[in-house]
Design a protein around this motif. Sequence first.
Motif, PDB file in Angstrom:
ATOM      1  N   VAL A 304      11.738  10.113  35.623  1.00  0.00           N
ATOM      2  CA  VAL A 304      12.516   9.905  34.071  1.00  0.00           C
ATOM      3  C   VAL A 304      12.762  11.632  34.161  1.00  0.00           C
ATOM      4  O   VAL A 304      12.505  11.657  34.376  1.00  0.00           O
ATOM      5  CB  VAL A 304      11.206   9.621  33.027  1.00  0.00           C
ATOM      6  N   GLU A 305      14.322  10.557  33.956  1.00  0.00           N
ATOM      7  CA  GLU A 305      14.923  11.840  33.311  1.00  0.00           C
ATOM      8  C   GLU A 305      15.145  12.092  32.019  1.00  0.00           C
ATOM      9  O   GLU A 305      15.945  11.211  31.304  1.00  0.00           O
ATOM     10  CB  GLU A 305      16.133  11.732  33.749  1.00  0.00           C
ATOM     11  N   ILE A 306      14.552  12.709  30.765  1.00  0.00           N
ATOM     12  CA  ILE A 306      14.882  12.640  29.234  1.00  0.00           C
ATOM     13  C   ILE A 306      16.337  13.593  29.180  1.00  0.00           C
ATOM     14  O   ILE A 306      16.385  14.227  28.945  1.00  0.00           O
ATOM     15  CB  ILE A 306      13.827  13.655  28.522  1.00  0.00           C
ATOM     16  N   THR A 307      16.772  12.940  28.598  1.00  0.00           N
ATOM     17  CA  THR A 307      18.254  13.440  28.145  1.00  0.00           C
ATOM     18  C   THR A 307      18.648  13.921  26.741  1.00  0.00           C
ATOM     19  O   THR A 307      19.607  15.114  26.543  1.00  0.00           O
ATOM     20  CB  THR A 307      19.255  12.112  28.468  1.00  0.00           C
ATOM     21  N   ASP A 308      17.833  13.778  25.537  1.00  0.00           N
ATOM     22  CA  ASP A 308      18.269  13.680  24.190  1.00  0.00           C
ATOM     23  C   ASP A 308      16.708  13.117  23.574  1.00  0.00           C
ATOM     24  O   ASP A 308      16.677  11.796  23.518  1.00  0.00           O
ATOM     25  CB  ASP A 308      19.127  13.016  23.646  1.00  0.00           C
ATOM     26  N   ALA A 309      15.427  13.874  23.747  1.00  0.00           N
ATOM     27  CA  ALA A 309      14.462  13.672  23.000  1.00  0.00           C
ATOM     28  C   ALA A 309      14.312  13.581  21.839  1.00  0.00           C
ATOM     29  O   ALA A 309      13.826  12.259  20.915  1.00  0.00           O
ATOM     30  CB  ALA A 309      13.498  14.614  23.642  1.00  0.00           C
TER      31      ALA A 309
END
Length: 603
Positions: A304-309
């Motif tokens: 998982v990579e959070i790109t815009d929380a």
Amino acid sequence: MAKKSAPDDRSQRHRSDKALAHRLKRLRADSMNPVMEMSEAETASRTGAVSVDCGWGRLIFAQTFENAADLVSAIREEGPERRDIAFYVRDPHVLLAEAPQEIFLDPSHTFRLDLATYRSGRRQPRGYFVRRLSSEADARAVNRIYAARGMVSVRPDFFWSNRDNRAITYFVAEDEATGEIVGTVTGIDHRRAFADPEQGSSLWCLAVDPQARHPGIGEMLVRRLAEHFKARGAAHMDLSVLHDNDQAIALYEKLGFRRVPVFAVKRKNPINERLYARPLEAYDALNPYARLIVDEARRRGVHVEITDAEGGFFRLSHGGRSVHCRESLSEMTSGVAMSICDDKAVTRRVVEAAGIVVPEQMVAGDDRHALQAFLEKHGRVVVKPARGEQGRGVAVGLETIEDIDRAVATAREVCDRVLVEACFDGEDLRLVVIDFKLVAAAVRRPPRVVGDGRSNIRRLIESQSRRRSAATGGESTIPIDAETERCLAAAGFDLDTVPESGTDIVVRKTANLHTGGSIHDVTGVVHHRLVEAAINAARAIDIPVVGIDFMVHSPTEPDYVFIEANERPGLANHEPQPTAERFLDLLFPLSGHRAATQALGKM
């Protein structure tokens, strides 16, 4: 060094022999006591090291183990999808040194209530009552609450098969008006589990339905369990609570609990990962709908990579495949499908062409004669912006031109084009369709408050709104606006009215969760014609993940009218249905237990 270790070993064996002799002496004394009558399961635990199966996992009493190695061996026996807890660990540093890669120190505080000095509260439950768990229906309801709170579920038959287990006690809170289970707590009697010389007891799995309308349910469940154990002669009641759960800690301290230096150790597993692994950057800024999917992905080993929380955007990667998502909206949904769902008038035309039943509709314009004729034909109408989400600008059940004019003006703040539809009496049904299969069906009900004879409606709404916000991570609140005032006025109330105790008041007609509505699972009883219609609508739009909204007389009857399709349905709040699991199955079919089961030829 070897010469020095020999007497130490003999001394250790001597202390162990003394402890064992003391335990055997106590067991012989207890066996002669006719009062200490135990079930077969409880008797089996008396032979040495003790653990109690609680369904979600075992409560392992660390003080009954002779050494750290034996305790670690017991922790290693944790079953799949379970969460064992080794409690009352005396020397956690020693235990962790035994298996640092396998176990971790639970970041929780232990609180103790001295039952000798505990005094029952004067406050009585209002609108609900606390009783023993008494049926498999109760057990299923408890599991629903566990799922809603992110807790490990329990086989419903486990509760029922343990109803005569004198070491375990289950209490539930039942809503007097609806009969729904709205809270639960579990208690363990240590004396009946292993003749605890400290005469202790403990509280576990306190959980309140996040959609419960009544205040104080958690407090009443804690008090009821404390009174139960005090009547049994227990000296104290312990509990474990995460160190940052400020709301729960405040409740326990209010009831007289005090912190004690008692520790818990757990095994490193996917369920516990967030307690011992470094958190994802910006994870806490995700809303509950994104977090649910991210948690399921991490549990499966999907990167998982959070790109815009703040916007709910994240990228999932597994096996060379990468998919960018915004909550339940992924790259698998085409721009055309999104455009169809984005404009409610277009959505209506597309699904109507596929044979879906739709309400009569017109565009609100300058022709007041046409609007008047439409109102006279249908009696009551719905006003909503052609484009919008989360229930903003929607007004339901309008009966006068003046109300329509005001609602249209409000809707135009969301979208210039406003639709007027025939109003269909009934319930708001959301069907979540993933990969053209029904995953969850739920009735959404408008927000309501219950009078207490003291507070005015404004104060009741504010209190209910705070509870809804806390339960949903700030996603659900009840606005106090013109639509709320209109609904109250139609029922003969205003915001300053002080309703009598027990008076149930609907404060908004729309059932959207973001404006304070509640959601109730009906997946097991929804009529097959409704399921077929929802799947046909999804196929007509050609969208892999969608929330289809119908108005129905009852989810068990075939009659309906189509309301709208949501291309980014919230997958949270549909417990116990596996919405996030099916979403990940769609994106990464070779991830998780399902893929492993297929590989082993067990499906």
